[in-house]
Scaffold this motif. Structure first.
Motif, PDB file in Angstrom:
ATOM      1  N   ILE A 103      -6.897 -45.289 -12.054  1.00 17.04           N
ATOM      2  CA  ILE A 103      -6.764 -46.672 -12.535  1.00 17.04           C
ATOM      3  C   ILE A 103      -5.729 -46.750 -13.647  1.00 17.04           C
ATOM      4  CG2 ILE A 103      -7.968 -48.600 -13.634  1.00 17.04           C
ATOM      5  CD1 ILE A 103     -10.545 -47.618 -12.266  1.00 17.04           C
ATOM      6  N   VAL A 104      -5.749 -45.785 -14.566  1.00 18.55           N
ATOM      7  CA  VAL A 104      -4.785 -45.775 -15.680  1.00 18.55           C
ATOM      8  C   VAL A 104      -3.356 -45.653 -15.155  1.00 18.55           C
ATOM      9  CG1 VAL A 104      -3.989 -44.444 -17.679  1.00 18.55           C
ATOM     10  CG2 VAL A 104      -6.422 -44.942 -17.404  1.00 18.55           C
ATOM     11  N   GLU A 105      -3.160 -44.877 -14.105  1.00 20.46           N
ATOM     12  CA  GLU A 105      -1.830 -44.744 -13.498  1.00 20.46           C
ATOM     13  C   GLU A 105      -1.376 -46.086 -12.923  1.00 20.46           C
ATOM     14  OE1 GLU A 105       1.679 -43.078 -12.782  1.00 20.46           O
ATOM     15  OE2 GLU A 105       0.016 -42.120 -13.860  1.00 20.46           O
ATOM     16  N   GLN A 106      -2.290 -46.793 -12.301  1.00 19.35           N
ATOM     17  CA  GLN A 106      -1.993 -48.121 -11.750  1.00 19.35           C
ATOM     18  C   GLN A 106      -1.599 -49.090 -12.877  1.00 19.35           C
ATOM     19  OE1 GLN A 106      -5.278 -49.923  -9.663  1.00 19.35           O
ATOM     20  NE2 GLN A 106      -4.086 -51.691  -9.005  1.00 19.35           N
ATOM     21  N   ILE A 107      -2.310 -49.010 -13.994  1.00 24.18           N
ATOM     22  CA  ILE A 107      -2.012 -49.863 -15.151  1.00 24.18           C
ATOM     23  C   ILE A 107      -0.589 -49.586 -15.659  1.00 24.18           C
ATOM     24  CG2 ILE A 107      -2.628 -50.332 -17.570  1.00 24.18           C
ATOM     25  CD1 ILE A 107      -5.553 -49.732 -16.802  1.00 24.18           C
TER      26      ILE A 107
ATOM     27  N   TYR B   6     -22.984 -61.034 -17.725  1.00 33.42           N
ATOM     28  CA  TYR B   6     -21.618 -61.000 -18.238  1.00 33.42           C
ATOM     29  C   TYR B   6     -20.776 -60.117 -17.320  1.00 33.42           C
ATOM     30  CZ  TYR B   6     -23.764 -62.830 -22.513  1.00 33.42           C
ATOM     31  OH  TYR B   6     -24.449 -63.584 -23.420  1.00 33.42           O
ATOM     32  N   LYS B   7     -19.614 -60.624 -16.899  1.00 30.26           N
ATOM     33  CA  LYS B   7     -18.795 -59.910 -15.910  1.00 30.26           C
ATOM     34  C   LYS B   7     -18.385 -58.521 -16.395  1.00 30.26           C
ATOM     35  CE  LYS B   7     -16.835 -63.822 -13.363  1.00 30.26           C
ATOM     36  NZ  LYS B   7     -15.595 -64.524 -12.963  1.00 30.26           N
ATOM     37  N   ARG B   8     -18.022 -58.412 -17.684  1.00 23.64           N
ATOM     38  CA  ARG B   8     -17.597 -57.111 -18.192  1.00 23.64           C
ATOM     39  C   ARG B   8     -18.732 -56.094 -18.090  1.00 23.64           C
ATOM     40  NH1 ARG B   8     -13.657 -54.892 -21.484  1.00 23.64           N
ATOM     41  NH2 ARG B   8     -12.653 -56.901 -21.856  1.00 23.64           N
ATOM     42  N   ASN B   9     -19.934 -56.527 -18.413  1.00 25.67           N
ATOM     43  CA  ASN B   9     -21.079 -55.615 -18.340  1.00 25.67           C
ATOM     44  C   ASN B   9     -21.356 -55.174 -16.905  1.00 25.67           C
ATOM     45  OD1 ASN B   9     -21.316 -55.930 -21.072  1.00 25.67           O
ATOM     46  ND2 ASN B   9     -23.092 -57.296 -20.996  1.00 25.67           N
ATOM     47  N   LYS B  10     -21.160 -56.099 -15.964  1.00 26.67           N
ATOM     48  CA  LYS B  10     -21.368 -55.775 -14.548  1.00 26.67           C
ATOM     49  C   LYS B  10     -20.347 -54.724 -14.097  1.00 26.67           C
ATOM     50  CE  LYS B  10     -22.233 -58.124 -10.139  1.00 26.67           C
ATOM     51  NZ  LYS B  10     -21.433 -57.289  -9.256  1.00 26.67           N
ATOM     52  N   ILE B  11     -19.078 -54.922 -14.508  1.00 27.68           N
ATOM     53  CA  ILE B  11     -18.029 -53.942 -14.177  1.00 27.68           C
ATOM     54  C   ILE B  11     -18.365 -52.596 -14.793  1.00 27.68           C
ATOM     55  CG2 ILE B  11     -15.623 -53.315 -14.696  1.00 27.68           C
ATOM     56  CD1 ILE B  11     -14.943 -56.317 -14.359  1.00 27.68           C
TER      57      ILE B  11
ATOM     58  N   LEU C 257      -9.671 -54.294 -15.066  1.00 25.92           N
ATOM     59  CA  LEU C 257     -10.416 -54.717 -13.870  1.00 25.92           C
ATOM     60  C   LEU C 257     -10.869 -56.171 -14.001  1.00 25.92           C
ATOM     61  CD1 LEU C 257     -12.525 -51.498 -13.222  1.00 25.92           C
ATOM     62  CD2 LEU C 257     -10.466 -52.253 -12.018  1.00 25.92           C
ATOM     63  N   LEU C 258     -11.195 -56.589 -15.207  1.00 31.77           N
ATOM     64  CA  LEU C 258     -11.571 -57.976 -15.462  1.00 31.77           C
ATOM     65  C   LEU C 258     -10.365 -58.897 -15.253  1.00 31.77           C
ATOM     66  CD1 LEU C 258     -14.219 -59.336 -16.325  1.00 31.77           C
ATOM     67  CD2 LEU C 258     -13.438 -59.193 -18.701  1.00 31.77           C
ATOM     68  N   GLN C 259      -9.196 -58.448 -15.708  1.00 35.07           N
ATOM     69  CA  GLN C 259      -7.960 -59.219 -15.490  1.00 35.07           C
ATOM     70  C   GLN C 259      -7.680 -59.384 -13.998  1.00 35.07           C
ATOM     71  OE1 GLN C 259      -5.341 -56.603 -17.630  1.00 35.07           O
ATOM     72  NE2 GLN C 259      -5.398 -57.821 -19.518  1.00 35.07           N
ATOM     73  N   GLN C 260      -7.887 -58.318 -13.248  1.00 32.79           N
ATOM     74  CA  GLN C 260      -7.644 -58.352 -11.809  1.00 32.79           C
ATOM     75  C   GLN C 260      -8.612 -59.303 -11.110  1.00 32.79           C
ATOM     76  OE1 GLN C 260      -4.625 -57.009 -11.934  1.00 32.79           O
ATOM     77  NE2 GLN C 260      -4.944 -55.760 -10.128  1.00 32.79           N
TER      78      GLN C 260
ATOM     79  N   ALA D 297     -11.780 -50.498 -32.593  1.00 40.55           N
ATOM     80  CA  ALA D 297     -12.293 -49.282 -31.939  1.00 40.55           C
ATOM     81  C   ALA D 297     -12.386 -49.401 -30.421  1.00 40.55           C
ATOM     82  CB  ALA D 297     -13.650 -48.923 -32.532  1.00 40.55           C
ATOM     83  N   HIS D 298     -11.414 -50.038 -29.782  1.00 41.84           N
ATOM     84  CA  HIS D 298     -11.405 -50.050 -28.315  1.00 41.84           C
ATOM     85  C   HIS D 298     -11.100 -48.650 -27.790  1.00 41.84           C
ATOM     86  CE1 HIS D 298     -10.447 -54.599 -28.543  1.00 41.84           C
ATOM     87  NE2 HIS D 298     -11.695 -54.427 -28.154  1.00 41.84           N
ATOM     88  N   ASN D 299     -11.805 -48.236 -26.743  1.00 40.96           N
ATOM     89  CA  ASN D 299     -11.610 -46.901 -26.185  1.00 40.96           C
ATOM     90  C   ASN D 299     -11.041 -46.963 -24.765  1.00 40.96           C
ATOM     91  OD1 ASN D 299     -13.867 -47.357 -24.378  1.00 40.96           O
ATOM     92  ND2 ASN D 299     -15.214 -46.964 -26.126  1.00 40.96           N
ATOM     93  N   ARG D 300     -10.964 -45.816 -24.109  1.00 42.29           N
ATOM     94  CA  ARG D 300     -10.394 -45.750 -22.753  1.00 42.29           C
ATOM     95  C   ARG D 300     -11.212 -46.594 -21.772  1.00 42.29           C
ATOM     96  NH1 ARG D 300      -6.754 -42.488 -19.912  1.00 42.29           N
ATOM     97  NH2 ARG D 300      -5.648 -42.765 -21.886  1.00 42.29           N
ATOM     98  N   ASN D 301     -12.522 -46.601 -21.923  1.00 42.13           N
ATOM     99  CA  ASN D 301     -13.380 -47.409 -21.047  1.00 42.13           C
ATOM    100  C   ASN D 301     -13.077 -48.891 -21.205  1.00 42.13           C
ATOM    101  OD1 ASN D 301     -14.646 -44.790 -21.671  1.00 42.13           O
ATOM    102  ND2 ASN D 301     -16.288 -45.492 -20.315  1.00 42.13           N
ATOM    103  N   ASP D 302     -12.872 -49.334 -22.446  1.00 40.04           N
ATOM    104  CA  ASP D 302     -12.539 -50.740 -22.703  1.00 40.04           C
ATOM    105  C   ASP D 302     -11.217 -51.113 -22.032  1.00 40.04           C
ATOM    106  OD1 ASP D 302     -14.764 -51.319 -24.394  1.00 40.04           O
ATOM    107  OD2 ASP D 302     -13.757 -50.225 -26.012  1.00 40.04           O
ATOM    108  N   LEU D 303     -10.253 -50.193 -22.099  1.00 41.73           N
ATOM    109  CA  LEU D 303      -8.944 -50.433 -21.476  1.00 41.73           C
ATOM    110  C   LEU D 303      -9.096 -50.662 -19.972  1.00 41.73           C
ATOM    111  CD1 LEU D 303      -5.646 -48.563 -22.161  1.00 41.73           C
ATOM    112  CD2 LEU D 303      -6.498 -48.653 -19.826  1.00 41.73           C
ATOM    113  N   VAL D 304      -9.844 -49.777 -19.320  1.00 40.69           N
ATOM    114  CA  VAL D 304     -10.031 -49.870 -17.864  1.00 40.69           C
ATOM    115  C   VAL D 304     -10.835 -51.122 -17.500  1.00 40.69           C
ATOM    116  CG1 VAL D 304     -11.128 -48.777 -15.871  1.00 40.69           C
ATOM    117  CG2 VAL D 304      -9.791 -47.389 -17.477  1.00 40.69           C
ATOM    118  N   GLU D 305     -11.900 -51.374 -18.249  1.00 42.34           N
ATOM    119  CA  GLU D 305     -12.734 -52.556 -17.974  1.00 42.34           C
ATOM    120  C   GLU D 305     -11.928 -53.840 -18.128  1.00 42.34           C
ATOM    121  OE1 GLU D 305     -15.899 -52.119 -20.756  1.00 42.34           O
ATOM    122  OE2 GLU D 305     -16.619 -50.255 -19.844  1.00 42.34           O
TER     123      GLU D 305
END
Length: 398
Positions: free
Chosen positions: A198-202, A181-186, A122-125, A111-119
């Protein structure tokens, strides 16, 4: 109206934590009348209220007559020596694989959503991660299990509204608010208004990644023999990113990418750097229970226990059974018989030691191995037998 699309004629495992995203997905699947579902729930007992999550999932499944598979973990987390999130992910996905085999279902819905994708992006970056895909892929593979993420176009805010409107119960994970946790901070600092940009950049980065992947695929497909990867000058002259991607693709093709799943960046970089700068014909990098070995112009992966050095002293005929520890045992026994069984003998695959202590065809064994370019794989898997008195190797090394 359906919030997301899947093929309703397929059978699915459904990963359900009890949180809002997975409960939303499960509720939608019930509304779609997907018949063959097996709900999978993992209770880590990590939080004091973990049993509440489990109860929510159990009650929903009972109400809707859904099959439920549970994994309830009893673990002293103070003794855990690795990152909890990485450990939990591996534990969870290995459980899905187990349930997949039990029910003969190859697809699991996450159940990953659009927010998970963006987060995730950003975590990868932030981590400057080596990735196969920026953000989250709609489908991926884990040990032959097909991971499907059908909700990547749905916003978290939309999920919460739907749950409230339809009165679907869900649990709130208090650890999601902990910004250590870094993801929570983002997540805490992120606005959904920024998502389109951000999605366009991805998308742009993934398009570039696809071009790189085509070159990597060409190299690997043209430089593999059995399960080994050929190392040539073209690869050594490539940049480190290309070499890293080539190693990962090779491991993926031989279905051993799980070996580096939770340590991918550091380990692959170390292997790639060795390929690029090391002039040694042999080196070994241990990864858990496996070793990646450079053997002249070949790279191979093997379970470390298979190549562990073993040495036996054969004092009499009664000890000959010890030769069966090695794949070339018959060759070893025949060599002893040809030597008129003048015990004692030494049987060993500890080439780092025997190459300095023994002789082969009138020369130091080390010199013989170098001159004949005997592969290190053979040295590790096959043993030699030599007279303890004369130090002369009796079988043919090849």
């Amino acid at each position: 109206m359906q919030k997301f699309k899947i093929n309703t004629s397929f059978s699915y495992l459904v990963a359900v934590s009890g949180g809002p995203d997975s409960m939303f997905m499960l509720n939608e699947l019930v509304k779609m009348s997907v018949k063959d579902l097996v709900v999978c729930h993992v209770n880590y007992n990590f939080r004091n209220d973990s049993d509440n999550d489990q109860k929510i999932v159990e009650e929903f499944c009972a109400k809707n007559n859904l099959k439920l598979e549970k994994l309830v973990i009893e673990q002293d987390y103070s003794l855990l020596k690795e990152n909890f999130e990485s450990w939990a992910r591996k534990t969870r996905y290995d459980f899905f694989v187990e349930v997949s085999k039990k029910h003969n279902i190859k697809n699991v819905l996450i159940a990953h959503n659009r927010n998970d994708l963006v987060e995730t992006f950003l975590l990868q970056q932030e981590r400057k991660s080596f990735v196969k895909h920026y953000g989250l892929n709609k489908t991926s593979i884990y040990k032959d299990l097909i991971i499907v993420r059908p909700m990547l176009n749905i916003l978290k805010s939309e999920i919460l509204v739907a749950l409230k409107e339809e009165k679907v119960p869900y649990a709130v994970d208090s650890t999601n608010e902990d910004i250590k946790y870094k993801r929570n901070k983002i997540r805490a600092e992120l606005s959904e208004n920024l998502f389109p940009e951000i999605v366009e950049q991805i998308k742009l980065l993934n398009n570039e990644l696809e071009k790189k992947s085509l070159k990597v695929d060409w190299y690997v497909n043209n430089n593999m023999s059995a399960d080994e990867l050929k190392i040539n000058k073209n690869l050594q002259d490539s940049n480190l990113e290309f070499i890293q991607r080539t190693i990962y693709k090779w491991l993926e093709l031989i279905k051993k990418d799980f070996v580096i799943q939770n340590r991918r960046n550091k380990t692959i970089f170390e292997i790639a750097k060795n390929i690029k700068v090391s002039e040694k014909v042999f080196w070994e990098i241990k990864i858990g229970n496996y070793s990646i070995i450079k053997d002249y112009d070949n790279l191979f992966l093997i379970e470390t226990k298979v190549i562990e050095p073993k040495t036996f002293v054969i004092k009499s005929k009664e000890d000959l059974y010890l030769a069966e520890e090695f794949i070339n045992w018959l060759d070893l026994v025949n060599a002893i018989k040809r030597n008129k069984e003048n015990y004692p003998y030494v049987i060993t695959n500890d080439f780092l030691k025997y190459k300095l202590d023994t002789y082969t065809l009138g020369k130091k064994t080390n010199r013989y191995l170098i001159d004949k370019k005997i592969r290190y794989k053979n040295r590790m898997l096959k043993a030699v037998v030599y007279s303890k008195r004369t130090k002369k190797i009796l079988n043919t090394i090849k």
